[in-house]
Design a protein around this motif. Sequence first.
Motif, PDB file in Angstrom:
ATOM      1  N   GLY A 136      -8.498   9.961  -0.717  1.00  0.00           N
ATOM      2  CA  GLY A 136      -7.713  11.112  -0.278  1.00  0.00           C
ATOM      3  C   GLY A 136      -8.546  11.926   0.687  1.00  0.00           C
ATOM      4  O   GLY A 136      -9.705  12.239   0.387  1.00  0.00           O
ATOM      5  N   VAL A 137      -7.982  12.250   1.835  1.00  0.00           N
ATOM      6  CA  VAL A 137      -8.702  13.084   2.808  1.00  0.00           C
ATOM      7  C   VAL A 137      -7.927  14.374   3.042  1.00  0.00           C
ATOM      8  O   VAL A 137      -6.701  14.366   3.157  1.00  0.00           O
ATOM      9  CB  VAL A 137      -8.960  12.347   4.149  1.00  0.00           C
ATOM     10  N   GLN A 138      -8.666  15.481   3.084  1.00  0.00           N
ATOM     11  CA  GLN A 138      -8.026  16.782   3.216  1.00  0.00           C
ATOM     12  C   GLN A 138      -7.604  17.046   4.667  1.00  0.00           C
ATOM     13  O   GLN A 138      -6.720  17.847   4.933  1.00  0.00           O
ATOM     14  CB  GLN A 138      -8.985  17.863   2.710  1.00  0.00           C
ATOM     15  N   TRP A 139      -8.191  16.331   5.588  1.00  0.00           N
ATOM     16  CA  TRP A 139      -7.829  16.500   7.001  1.00  0.00           C
ATOM     17  C   TRP A 139      -6.657  15.589   7.362  1.00  0.00           C
ATOM     18  O   TRP A 139      -6.129  14.857   6.518  1.00  0.00           O
ATOM     19  CB  TRP A 139      -9.045  16.253   7.909  1.00  0.00           C
ATOM     20  N   HIS A 140      -6.241  15.650   8.623  1.00  0.00           N
ATOM     21  CA  HIS A 140      -5.092  14.863   9.095  1.00  0.00           C
ATOM     22  C   HIS A 140      -5.541  13.841  10.139  1.00  0.00           C
ATOM     23  O   HIS A 140      -5.417  14.086  11.336  1.00  0.00           O
ATOM     24  CB  HIS A 140      -4.030  15.788   9.704  1.00  0.00           C
ATOM     25  N   PRO A 141      -6.011  12.660   9.711  1.00  0.00           N
ATOM     26  CA  PRO A 141      -6.464  11.660  10.676  1.00  0.00           C
ATOM     27  C   PRO A 141      -5.331  11.165  11.589  1.00  0.00           C
ATOM     28  O   PRO A 141      -5.587  10.750  12.725  1.00  0.00           O
ATOM     29  CB  PRO A 141      -7.010  10.520   9.799  1.00  0.00           C
TER      30      PRO A 141
ATOM     31  N   GLY B 231       0.834  -1.201   0.000  1.00  0.00           N
ATOM     32  CA  GLY B 231       0.000   0.000   0.000  1.00  0.00           C
ATOM     33  C   GLY B 231       0.863   1.242   0.000  1.00  0.00           C
ATOM     34  O   GLY B 231       2.065   1.173   0.268  1.00  0.00           O
ATOM     35  N   LEU B 232       0.226   2.379  -0.327  1.00  0.00           N
ATOM     36  CA  LEU B 232       0.949   3.648  -0.428  1.00  0.00           C
ATOM     37  C   LEU B 232       0.238   4.714   0.389  1.00  0.00           C
ATOM     38  O   LEU B 232      -0.950   4.962   0.186  1.00  0.00           O
ATOM     39  CB  LEU B 232       1.012   4.082  -1.899  1.00  0.00           C
ATOM     40  N   LEU B 233       0.976   5.335   1.310  1.00  0.00           N
ATOM     41  CA  LEU B 233       0.450   6.470   2.069  1.00  0.00           C
ATOM     42  C   LEU B 233       1.153   7.737   1.586  1.00  0.00           C
ATOM     43  O   LEU B 233       2.370   7.874   1.715  1.00  0.00           O
ATOM     44  CB  LEU B 233       0.699   6.281   3.567  1.00  0.00           C
ATOM     45  N   LEU B 234       0.361   8.645   1.003  1.00  0.00           N
ATOM     46  CA  LEU B 234       0.893   9.930   0.533  1.00  0.00           C
ATOM     47  C   LEU B 234       0.688  10.941   1.653  1.00  0.00           C
ATOM     48  O   LEU B 234      -0.452  11.238   2.024  1.00  0.00           O
ATOM     49  CB  LEU B 234       0.142  10.382  -0.719  1.00  0.00           C
ATOM     50  N   THR B 235       1.772  11.486   2.154  1.00  0.00           N
ATOM     51  CA  THR B 235       1.699  12.340   3.343  1.00  0.00           C
ATOM     52  C   THR B 235       1.489  13.811   2.963  1.00  0.00           C
ATOM     53  O   THR B 235       1.528  14.190   1.798  1.00  0.00           O
ATOM     54  CB  THR B 235       2.996  12.207   4.162  1.00  0.00           C
ATOM     55  N   GLY B 236       1.312  14.625   3.980  1.00  0.00           N
ATOM     56  CA  GLY B 236       1.121  16.062   3.793  1.00  0.00           C
ATOM     57  C   GLY B 236       2.433  16.771   3.497  1.00  0.00           C
ATOM     58  O   GLY B 236       3.503  16.166   3.512  1.00  0.00           O
ATOM     59  N   GLY B 237       2.343  18.061   3.246  1.00  0.00           N
ATOM     60  CA  GLY B 237       3.561  18.827   2.968  1.00  0.00           C
ATOM     61  C   GLY B 237       3.255  20.078   2.186  1.00  0.00           C
ATOM     62  O   GLY B 237       2.179  20.666   2.315  1.00  0.00           O
ATOM     63  N   ASP B 238       4.204  20.441   1.340  1.00  0.00           N
ATOM     64  CA  ASP B 238       4.101  21.678   0.575  1.00  0.00           C
ATOM     65  C   ASP B 238       2.991  21.614  -0.479  1.00  0.00           C
ATOM     66  O   ASP B 238       2.309  20.610  -0.621  1.00  0.00           O
ATOM     67  CB  ASP B 238       5.437  21.957  -0.131  1.00  0.00           C
ATOM     68  N   ASP B 239       2.890  22.683  -1.255  1.00  0.00           N
ATOM     69  CA  ASP B 239       1.902  22.767  -2.329  1.00  0.00           C
ATOM     70  C   ASP B 239       2.353  21.934  -3.530  1.00  0.00           C
ATOM     71  O   ASP B 239       3.430  21.341  -3.520  1.00  0.00           O
ATOM     72  CB  ASP B 239       1.707  24.233  -2.723  1.00  0.00           C
ATOM     73  N   VAL B 240       1.501  21.915  -4.541  1.00  0.00           N
ATOM     74  CA  VAL B 240       1.783  21.160  -5.762  1.00  0.00           C
ATOM     75  C   VAL B 240       1.987  22.171  -6.903  1.00  0.00           C
ATOM     76  O   VAL B 240       1.247  23.157  -7.004  1.00  0.00           O
ATOM     77  CB  VAL B 240       0.610  20.208  -6.095  1.00  0.00           C
TER      78      VAL B 240
ATOM     79  N   CYS C 201      -4.103  15.215   3.142  1.00  0.00           N
ATOM     80  CA  CYS C 201      -3.862  16.629   2.925  1.00  0.00           C
ATOM     81  C   CYS C 201      -3.209  16.868   1.561  1.00  0.00           C
ATOM     82  O   CYS C 201      -3.841  16.643   0.539  1.00  0.00           O
ATOM     83  CB  CYS C 201      -3.064  17.232   4.086  1.00  0.00           C
ATOM     84  N   ARG C 202      -1.953  17.286   1.508  1.00  0.00           N
ATOM     85  CA  ARG C 202      -1.279  17.390   0.205  1.00  0.00           C
ATOM     86  C   ARG C 202      -1.394  16.074  -0.556  1.00  0.00           C
ATOM     87  O   ARG C 202      -1.532  16.064  -1.790  1.00  0.00           O
ATOM     88  CB  ARG C 202       0.211  17.714   0.409  1.00  0.00           C
ATOM     89  N   GLY C 203      -1.358  14.954   0.166  1.00  0.00           N
ATOM     90  CA  GLY C 203      -1.459  13.632  -0.466  1.00  0.00           C
ATOM     91  C   GLY C 203      -2.768  13.440  -1.215  1.00  0.00           C
ATOM     92  O   GLY C 203      -2.811  12.817  -2.273  1.00  0.00           O
ATOM     93  N   ALA C 204      -3.861  13.979  -0.663  1.00  0.00           N
ATOM     94  CA  ALA C 204      -5.162  13.907  -1.340  1.00  0.00           C
ATOM     95  C   ALA C 204      -5.133  14.755  -2.608  1.00  0.00           C
ATOM     96  O   ALA C 204      -5.649  14.361  -3.661  1.00  0.00           O
ATOM     97  CB  ALA C 204      -6.263  14.393  -0.405  1.00  0.00           C
TER      98      ALA C 204
ATOM     99  N   GLU D  42     -13.455  17.922   0.795  1.00  0.00           N
ATOM    100  CA  GLU D  42     -12.645  17.439   1.918  1.00  0.00           C
ATOM    101  C   GLU D  42     -12.183  16.002   1.740  1.00  0.00           C
ATOM    102  O   GLU D  42     -11.319  15.538   2.483  1.00  0.00           O
ATOM    103  CB  GLU D  42     -13.425  17.582   3.232  1.00  0.00           C
ATOM    104  N   ALA D  43     -12.762  15.265   0.771  1.00  0.00           N
ATOM    105  CA  ALA D  43     -12.287  13.907   0.497  1.00  0.00           C
ATOM    106  C   ALA D  43     -12.656  13.506  -0.922  1.00  0.00           C
ATOM    107  O   ALA D  43     -13.679  13.946  -1.461  1.00  0.00           O
ATOM    108  CB  ALA D  43     -12.877  12.910   1.493  1.00  0.00           C
ATOM    109  N   ILE D  44     -11.783  12.704  -1.520  1.00  0.00           N
ATOM    110  CA  ILE D  44     -12.081  12.114  -2.830  1.00  0.00           C
ATOM    111  C   ILE D  44     -11.842  10.613  -2.736  1.00  0.00           C
ATOM    112  O   ILE D  44     -11.121  10.145  -1.848  1.00  0.00           O
ATOM    113  CB  ILE D  44     -11.199  12.690  -3.969  1.00  0.00           C
ATOM    114  N   GLU D  45     -12.446   9.879  -3.622  1.00  0.00           N
ATOM    115  CA  GLU D  45     -12.229   8.427  -3.647  1.00  0.00           C
ATOM    116  C   GLU D  45     -12.459   7.899  -5.044  1.00  0.00           C
ATOM    117  O   GLU D  45     -13.186   8.512  -5.840  1.00  0.00           O
ATOM    118  CB  GLU D  45     -13.176   7.720  -2.673  1.00  0.00           C
TER     119      GLU D  45
END
Length: 255
Positions: free
Chosen positions: A227-232, A70-79, A121-124, A212-215
């Motif tokens: 993808g969730v825009q919040w930080h669970p 599996g892949l977890l895309l973490t938060g961070g800077d802009d795109v 967050c950025r990952g979403a 706030e979320a896509i799937e």
Amino acid sequence: MKSKREAGYPIVGVTANIDDNKVDTQTIYSSYVDAIYHTRSIPLVLPMPDITLQDSYSAFAERIISGLDGLLLTGGDDVDASLYGEENFTFNGSFTEERDLFEMELCRAADAQKKPILGICRGAQLLNVAMGGTLFQDITKQNPKKTLLMHAQKSPSYSGVHDALIEPGSHIERLLVPSGGKILVNSFHHQAVKDVAPGFIASAAASDGIIEAIEKEGGGSRGFAIGVQWHPERMRRRHKHAERIFAAFAEACGS
Ligand code: MN
């Protein structure tokens, strides 16, 4: 040999962050690593080497994903807005080419290899861009007629500040709130999904309309890609829905 599910230790790749303030340094917030660990999965941080040709990132990403569950895309800077066909406005923040390109290729490889993806967050946002969607470079500047909710909170990250209204019938609804309705989420973003990628749906939005979320459409049956825009990862000790999303992700990675 036992299957991964029986063994109970799926391996989850966790993307690293480039820290602009520290030369020659990549970082990871412990809360991502802890959240994966507590699902009985193995968090494996994925640093990015300095490859400047996208083709090379593509082949490299395919090799990495083939070794992961599996892949977890973490938060961070802009795109970088050029990745979704726009020019960068003054209100886009900082971004790094290597992280953007590496994560885009990881997303595409995970999707192609049908490995579960969770973007935070950025990952979403990155997941949406990798699959062909677009972003607001700045939700406030690009929604001048709207009174937006507090999407850049100053309170502690374990506290929710606005609701996410869950789309009835969505994968996220089945995973997080079987009774439907809404969840209270934290918020640390100034960008958000604008046009949802083809094959994806907006599965949660704030009451001001910010996604706030896509799937991936079809949810569990056509692959786990959320993808969730919040930080669970910051909320999971105090909010059941935050713990649940990691448990569901781990289950998908182990199956
Ligand atoms: Mn928000």
